[in-house]
Design a protein around this motif. Structure first.
Motif, short mmCIF file in Angstrom:
data_model
loop_
_atom_site.label_atom_id
_atom_site.label_comp_id
_atom_site.label_asym_id
_atom_site.label_seq_id
_atom_site.Cartn_x
_atom_site.Cartn_y
_atom_site.Cartn_z
N ILE A 1 22.73 -19.38 42.05
CA ILE A 1 21.42 -18.73 41.92
C ILE A 1 21.45 -17.32 42.51
O ILE A 1 21.01 -16.35 41.90
CB ILE A 1 20.31 -19.58 42.58
N ASP B 1 21.20 -14.37 39.89
CA ASP B 1 20.02 -13.53 40.03
C ASP B 1 20.31 -12.45 41.09
O ASP B 1 19.55 -12.27 42.04
CB ASP B 1 18.83 -14.41 40.47
N GLU C 1 23.75 -6.42 38.84
CA GLU C 1 24.20 -6.40 37.46
C GLU C 1 25.63 -6.94 37.37
O GLU C 1 25.97 -7.74 36.51
CB GLU C 1 24.15 -4.95 36.96
N ARG D 1 25.76 -10.76 38.23
CA ARG D 1 25.18 -11.55 37.14
C ARG D 1 26.16 -11.62 35.96
O ARG D 1 26.38 -12.67 35.37
CB ARG D 1 23.85 -10.96 36.67
N GLN E 1 27.74 -15.03 34.43
CA GLN E 1 27.55 -15.40 33.02
C GLN E 1 28.90 -15.61 32.34
O GLN E 1 29.11 -16.56 31.59
CB GLN E 1 26.74 -14.33 32.29
N ASP F 1 18.42 -21.59 35.05
CA ASP F 1 17.16 -20.90 34.82
C ASP F 1 16.80 -20.02 36.01
O ASP F 1 16.48 -18.84 35.87
CB ASP F 1 16.06 -21.95 34.55
N GLU F 2 16.91 -20.62 37.19
CA GLU F 2 16.57 -19.86 38.39
C GLU F 2 17.57 -18.72 38.63
O GLU F 2 17.24 -17.69 39.23
CB GLU F 2 16.52 -20.78 39.62
N THR G 1 18.80 -16.95 36.34
CA THR G 1 18.61 -16.04 35.19
C THR G 1 19.84 -15.98 34.28
O THR G 1 20.11 -14.99 33.63
CB THR G 1 18.25 -14.59 35.63
N LEU G 2 20.59 -17.09 34.23
CA LEU G 2 21.77 -17.13 33.37
C LEU G 2 21.41 -17.83 32.07
O LEU G 2 20.51 -18.67 32.02
CB LEU G 2 22.91 -17.87 34.07
N ILE G 3 22.13 -17.46 31.01
CA ILE G 3 21.82 -18.01 29.69
C ILE G 3 22.70 -19.24 29.41
O ILE G 3 23.94 -19.16 29.46
CB ILE G 3 22.02 -16.95 28.59
#
Lengths: 283, 174
Positions: free
Chosen positions: A177, A181, A184, A187, A191, A239-240, A242-244
């Motif tokens: 998380i 989140d 850049e 993240r 991902q 989700d928390e 912010t990953l797809i």
């Protein structure tokens, strides 16, 4: 501070051997499943812990910060400890006199039953954490279900390991998380790690004849039954973070029936070298 | 042959209460709650020990320390047994043990704060309802911060006090 064993104490090793030789056999009801299936199941769970434990231990002395180095080494210890319990029981059930050490050091790659996910290389720190999270979220559900095993020896190891796995999951989820989140850069790395590793998660939930035999005997849950809870945890954390979520993607498989990636051989070469070169060496 | 001179079980417990934990020598093995049973089976003394963490490297040393302590007291026939179930929990740490930990600079475990792997702790923290308060063992301040889930041994986490600024170990609940 850890005190080292006093090697000058008379016959300490002898005393320890003596104690081991007189260990009382535990009277356990034999569950109604083929011994081979139970042995196979125990290799799968024990090898997952062993190979992931070894992979994580590779970070020792190389982690980005001291606290992470210590955390990873501690997790590796937990996993190797759990592996000793699982493989010890596997050897006992097999009944051919193989100890946990024999099983860890003297089998070749095709006899290992770990999932492909845990033999994936460490990659960057993000890949290591993502692999850990995807595994921990499965591991905790597996151990929880195993606490109700018809074999009390399996249930008691699971009850012990579950407490440790809870800490592993709490940590790996928290870091996924924070880094997902995060900046850049962090993240993007998380991902990429997710996209790389997600295709190795499907194997954890595949059922085969061994799984059906041990599930039938009430010894272990069907892997597929663990998937909904795993998906829920993974979806919530991603989700928390912010990953797809990668969604439905091709899934690699083979590890649990002994068909491994090229990486396992390298792990074994390092892990088993001493016992292969100097059989029976102790210190 | 020990026969009539066989020491009673309470005496053995007292001896074991003097054996220090090899990692945290201020507390004894009985403070730690890992000695589950002491009994005579005929002329053999059987001591049942439960491991703390599966991979705790101190486990082997603990067994050797128990052997040595009891052999030194003249116990000849001795057997150590491992018991996994019920799994060891920090709830078994004695009150005295907790105080010794605090005095030594390690925050003792707080009941009911073990991780459960479902991120309840995190959710509670985010919602501002967490009751997880780890007091600094040096100044007593509750303004403390977790640095890492894992500390110098598998059983501890690393914390920092925001008031006196000291880093300290917290003995995790498990």
């Amino acid at each position: 501070m850890t005190s080292l064993p006093d090697m000058t104490t008379p016959n300490v090793a002898g005393l320890a051997r003596d104690a081991a030789a007189h260990a009382r056999p535990v009277d356990v009801p034999t569950p109604d499943a083929g011994q081979e299936a139970v042995f196979e199941f125990l290799l799968r769970i024990g090898d997952n812990a062993l190979i992931l434990g070894h992979r994580v231990s590779e970070w020792c002395g190389h982690s980005p910060v001291l606290e992470e180095d210590i955390a990873l080494a501690n997790q590796a210890l937990d996993l190797i400890g759990q592996c000793q319990l699982w493989l010890g029981l596997a050897g006992e059930i097999e009944g051919k006199g193989r100890s946990a050490d024999n099983l860890a050091y003297l089998r070749d790659a095709w006899d290992f039953r770990n999932a492909l996910l845990v033999e994936r290389p460490n990659g960057d720190f993000g890949q290591t954490l993502m692999r850990q999270f995807l595994f921990d979220a499965f591991h905790i559900e597996q151990l929880r279900a195993l606490k109700a095993s018809a074999d009390p020896r399996v249930a008691e190891i699971a009850a012990k390991a579950e407490k440790e796995a809870a800490y592993h999951l709490e940590r790996s989820a928290d870091l996924v998380i924070r880094l997902g989140d995060g900046t850049e850069e962090s993240r993007a790395r998380m991902q990429a790690a997710l996209d790389l590793l997600f295709p190795y998660t499907g194997e954890l939930f595949l059922d085969d004849a061994t799984d059906e035999a041990v599930a039938e005997a009430g010894i272990a849950p069907l892997p597929s039954s663990l998937k909904p809870a795993w998906e829920q945890t993974v979806a919530a954390v991603l989700d928390e973070a912010t990953l797809i979520h990668p969604g439905e993607v091709y899934q690699h498989k083979g590890g649990k029936r002994g068909v491994h990636s090229e990486y396992l051989g390298f792990i074994l070469a390092e892990m088993q070298f001493l016992q292969r070169a100097y059989p029976g060496a102790t210190w | 042959m020990q026969g009539a001179t066989q020491p009673d079980v309470a005496e053995v417990w007292r001896w074991l209460s003097e054996v220090p934990d090899p990692e945290i020598p201020v507390i004894s093995l009985t403070d730690l709650g890992i000695i589950r049973d002491v009994e005579w089976q005929g002329d053999t003394l059987v001591v049942t020990v439960t491991p703390t963490y599966s991979g705790c490297p101190a486990t082997t040393i603990i067994n050797l320390d128990i052997e040595k302590a009891l052999r030194d007291r003249g116990i000849e026939k001795l057997r150590l047994e491992r018991r996994l179930s019920p799994p060891w929990t920090t709830d078994w740490l004695t009150e005295e043990g907790r105080e010794k930990l605090r005095a030594y600079g390690i925050a003792p475990p707080v009941d009911g704060t073990a991780a459960d792997g479902r991120l309840i702790g995190r959710a509670a923290r985010l919602a501002g309802t967490s009751n997880l308060v780890i007091a600094c063992p040096r100044c007593g301040s509750t303004q403390t911060q977790k640095v890492s889930q894992f500390g110098s041994t598998p059983c501890k986490a690393s914390y920092r006090c925001k008031d006196c600024l000291e880093p300290f170990d917290y003995f995790k609940c498990i």
